[in-house]
Scaffold this motif. Structure first.
Motif, PDB file in Angstrom:
ATOM      1  N   VAL A 240       1.101  -1.267   0.381  1.00  0.00           N
ATOM      2  CA  VAL A 240      -0.125  -0.373   0.032  1.00  0.00           C
ATOM      3  C   VAL A 240       0.953   1.221   0.017  1.00  0.00           C
ATOM      4  O   VAL A 240       0.664   1.900   0.460  1.00  0.00           O
ATOM      5  CB  VAL A 240      -1.082   0.145   1.202  1.00  0.00           C
ATOM      6  N   CYS A 241       2.350   1.065  -0.120  1.00  0.00           N
ATOM      7  CA  CYS A 241       3.079   2.299  -0.255  1.00  0.00           C
ATOM      8  C   CYS A 241       3.102   2.813   0.976  1.00  0.00           C
ATOM      9  O   CYS A 241       3.830   4.297   1.240  1.00  0.00           O
ATOM     10  CB  CYS A 241       3.011   3.214  -1.450  1.00  0.00           C
ATOM     11  N   LEU A 242       3.415   2.482   1.809  1.00  0.00           N
ATOM     12  CA  LEU A 242       3.757   2.868   2.805  1.00  0.00           C
ATOM     13  C   LEU A 242       4.893   1.968   3.480  1.00  0.00           C
ATOM     14  O   LEU A 242       5.669   1.360   3.789  1.00  0.00           O
ATOM     15  CB  LEU A 242       2.202   1.647   4.502  1.00  0.00           C
ATOM     16  N   THR A 243       5.462   3.425   4.096  1.00  0.00           N
ATOM     17  CA  THR A 243       6.715   3.237   4.623  1.00  0.00           C
ATOM     18  C   THR A 243       7.032   2.710   6.023  1.00  0.00           C
ATOM     19  O   THR A 243       5.928   2.926   7.388  1.00  0.00           O
ATOM     20  CB  THR A 243       7.342   4.795   4.696  1.00  0.00           C
ATOM     21  N   VAL A 244       7.777   2.022   6.685  1.00  0.00           N
ATOM     22  CA  VAL A 244       7.852   1.302   7.854  1.00  0.00           C
ATOM     23  C   VAL A 244       8.879   1.786   8.379  1.00  0.00           C
ATOM     24  O   VAL A 244      10.395   1.805   7.841  1.00  0.00           O
ATOM     25  CB  VAL A 244       7.844  -0.587   7.629  1.00  0.00           C
ATOM     26  N   GLY A 245       9.000   2.733   9.194  1.00  0.00           N
ATOM     27  CA  GLY A 245       9.804   3.381   9.691  1.00  0.00           C
ATOM     28  C   GLY A 245      10.717   2.927  10.716  1.00  0.00           C
ATOM     29  O   GLY A 245      11.667   3.022  11.177  1.00  0.00           O
ATOM     30  N   GLY A 246      10.725   1.515  11.472  1.00  0.00           N
ATOM     31  CA  GLY A 246      11.436   0.915  12.344  1.00  0.00           C
ATOM     32  C   GLY A 246      10.673  -0.833  12.796  1.00  0.00           C
ATOM     33  O   GLY A 246       9.252  -0.292  13.088  1.00  0.00           O
ATOM     34  N   VAL A 247      10.758  -1.214  13.826  1.00  0.00           N
ATOM     35  CA  VAL A 247      10.560  -1.769  14.894  1.00  0.00           C
ATOM     36  C   VAL A 247      10.726  -1.281  16.746  1.00  0.00           C
ATOM     37  O   VAL A 247      11.748  -0.731  16.697  1.00  0.00           O
ATOM     38  CB  VAL A 247      11.455  -3.471  14.655  1.00  0.00           C
ATOM     39  N   ILE A 248       9.858  -2.119  17.242  1.00  0.00           N
ATOM     40  CA  ILE A 248       9.041  -1.533  18.455  1.00  0.00           C
ATOM     41  C   ILE A 248       9.715  -2.672  18.782  1.00  0.00           C
ATOM     42  O   ILE A 248       8.252  -3.822  18.859  1.00  0.00           O
ATOM     43  CB  ILE A 248       8.500  -0.564  19.069  1.00  0.00           C
ATOM     44  N   LEU A 249      10.573  -3.159  19.479  1.00  0.00           N
ATOM     45  CA  LEU A 249      10.675  -4.639  20.581  1.00  0.00           C
ATOM     46  C   LEU A 249       9.735  -4.636  22.000  1.00  0.00           C
ATOM     47  O   LEU A 249      10.597  -3.728  23.007  1.00  0.00           O
ATOM     48  CB  LEU A 249      12.020  -5.509  20.244  1.00  0.00           C
ATOM     49  N   ASN A 250       8.849  -4.597  22.793  1.00  0.00           N
ATOM     50  CA  ASN A 250       8.581  -4.791  23.537  1.00  0.00           C
ATOM     51  C   ASN A 250       8.725  -5.593  24.305  1.00  0.00           C
ATOM     52  O   ASN A 250       8.817  -7.072  24.030  1.00  0.00           O
ATOM     53  CB  ASN A 250       6.666  -4.693  23.185  1.00  0.00           C
ATOM     54  N   GLN A 251       8.531  -4.981  26.101  1.00  0.00           N
ATOM     55  CA  GLN A 251       9.137  -6.111  27.279  1.00  0.00           C
ATOM     56  C   GLN A 251      10.458  -6.979  26.725  1.00  0.00           C
ATOM     57  O   GLN A 251       9.723  -8.351  26.659  1.00  0.00           O
ATOM     58  CB  GLN A 251       8.531  -6.811  27.614  1.00  0.00           C
ATOM     59  N   ALA A 252      11.430  -6.426  25.787  1.00  0.00           N
ATOM     60  CA  ALA A 252      12.158  -8.161  25.262  1.00  0.00           C
ATOM     61  C   ALA A 252      13.286  -7.237  24.629  1.00  0.00           C
ATOM     62  O   ALA A 252      13.503  -6.192  25.035  1.00  0.00           O
ATOM     63  CB  ALA A 252      11.699  -8.856  23.911  1.00  0.00           C
ATOM     64  N   ASN A 253      14.952  -8.263  24.766  1.00  0.00           N
ATOM     65  CA  ASN A 253      16.142  -8.202  24.144  1.00  0.00           C
ATOM     66  C   ASN A 253      16.201  -8.590  23.349  1.00  0.00           C
ATOM     67  O   ASN A 253      15.560  -9.171  22.473  1.00  0.00           O
ATOM     68  CB  ASN A 253      17.227  -8.361  25.924  1.00  0.00           C
ATOM     69  N   LEU A 254      17.127  -7.087  22.336  1.00  0.00           N
ATOM     70  CA  LEU A 254      17.170  -7.418  20.820  1.00  0.00           C
ATOM     71  C   LEU A 254      18.530  -8.655  20.857  1.00  0.00           C
ATOM     72  O   LEU A 254      19.297  -8.856  21.144  1.00  0.00           O
ATOM     73  CB  LEU A 254      18.048  -6.193  20.204  1.00  0.00           C
TER      74      LEU A 254
END
Length: 365
Positions: A240-254
């Motif tokens: 749908v041509c929508l830009t995804v700016g990033g990821v929010i990792l909730n309550q977890a370690n990367l």
């Protein structure tokens, strides 16, 4: 014009929590914020500690919130429709039907919500509008509506005007309609209202494609299903041509594995907030404005190379269907179908090849 921000992810990953924290953060920065929810359950009111209504409700300095209640939105839109009808049609036939009588058809909620957001944006009263949808697929369908509807207007209006049926009745339709109904049914009569619709749809498409106007962030936990869903929504957003700016990792370690699965997006870990301590969460959120220049774009066209490149992460070539009809190329991936209107230099040229490389579908002409 406001920045319109939404969050995509599996249910239960904390999308609404992150939306509320983001609204609070922007308001604390002095931005005029509207938090709009299509989910009319009491959840948003409980999160905010205030009773939210169907009109923008003051929550805190610079922060308002509203429930997008479909029945009320339909009633307001119906009155707008009757105004347009009276403007373009000599004998309006909707005038005796009242918005209070109408029921909301399935799927109409998204169209009404999108129109409400458009009107709030056009009002100039807000710097940031945060949309919290019922589900992420519904949000993507809503943001994809300008593109889908413009295709219908573009193709079906012309198909009707070019049809043998219209050519057969047009010599008789105008004099009969003028004499009996006082309605002008000439082809030119469709121009004004159609152009008005096209202008609205074109503005909508341009806004969704502009990361400075509309942007999404993925929200996920470390759970395998949540991660897989977030990746799928990432790919679907490109349709749908929508830009995804990033990821929010909730309550977890990367971890390295999670980082690689969303490369090249930036991932931000946020902690669990104890006892509604929103300050901890607002401080952990990313700089959303910086993402507009770094996030991957969904489409690029290289006229010199005769190539169209679509960024489609989480999909592979076997999951994508490509068809060409005249000046348009249709891409099917997941639950989304996208029609790409080719530039003049590529229009009419057949597809000579397609390959999948670095998460992108590259189409050659």
């Amino acid at each position: 014009m406001a920045l319109i921000l939404t969050f995509l992810g599996k249910g239960g990953t904390g999308r609404t929590t992150v939306a509320v924290a983001t609204a609070k953060r922007y308001a604390q920065e002095g931005k005029r914020v509207l938090l709009a929810s299509l989910d009319t359950s009491p959840a948003l009111s409980l999160f905010l500690g205030e009773t939210v209504g169907s009109q923008p409700t003051d929550i805190a300095p610079n922060l308002k919130a509203t429930y997008l209640k479909s029945a009320q939105l339909l009633e307001e839109s119906w009155e707008e429709l009757k105004t347009l009808e009276a403007q373009y049609v000599r004998t309006p036939f909707f005038k005796n039907v009242y918005g209070q009588e109408l029921g909301v058809l399935p799927g109409m909620d998204s169209a009404l919500a999108l129109n409400a957001i458009r009107q709030y944006d056009a009002s100039g009263a807000y710097d940031v509008i945060i949309y919290d949808g019922i589900s992420s697929p519904e949000t993507l369908r809503m943001l994809g509506m300008p593109e889908i509807l413009s295709w219908y207007v573009r193709r079906f209006r012309q198909v009707f005007l070019d049809s043998d049926f219209w050519k057969a009745i047009s010599p008789f339709a105008q004099p009969v309609s003028s004499a009996v109904l006082s309605v002008d049914l000439s082809a030119d009569n469709f121009t004004q209202p159609t152009n008005q619709v096209n202008n609205i749809l074109d503005d909508g498409k341009a806004a969704v494609a502009d990361p400075n106007r509309v942007m999404a962030y993925l929200v996920t936990t470390a759970d395998d299903i949540s991660l897989a869903t977030a990746r799928y929504l990432w790919g679907s957003a490109q349709q749908v041509c929508l830009t995804v700016g990033g990821v929010i990792l909730n309550q977890a370690n990367l971890t390295d594995e999670i980082a690689q699965s969303f490369d090249p997006l930036n991932i931000h870990s946020v902690p669990k907030i104890p006892a509604q301590d929103w300050q901890i969460l607002t401080q952990a959120l990313p700089d959303f404005s910086a993402s507009a220049t770094t996030a991957p774009r969904s489409i690029s066209i290289d006229v010199a190379k005769r190539q169209v490149s679509l960024f489609l992460p989480s999909f592979d070539k076997k999951q994508i269907k490509l068809t060409q009809y005249g000046p348009e190329v249709t891409i099917e991936a997941g639950d989304q179908r996208r029609n790409i209107f080719l530039p003049d230099s590529l229009r009419g040229k057949p597809v000579t090849g397609a390959k999948f490389q670095n998460n992108s579908l590259i189409i050659s002409f």
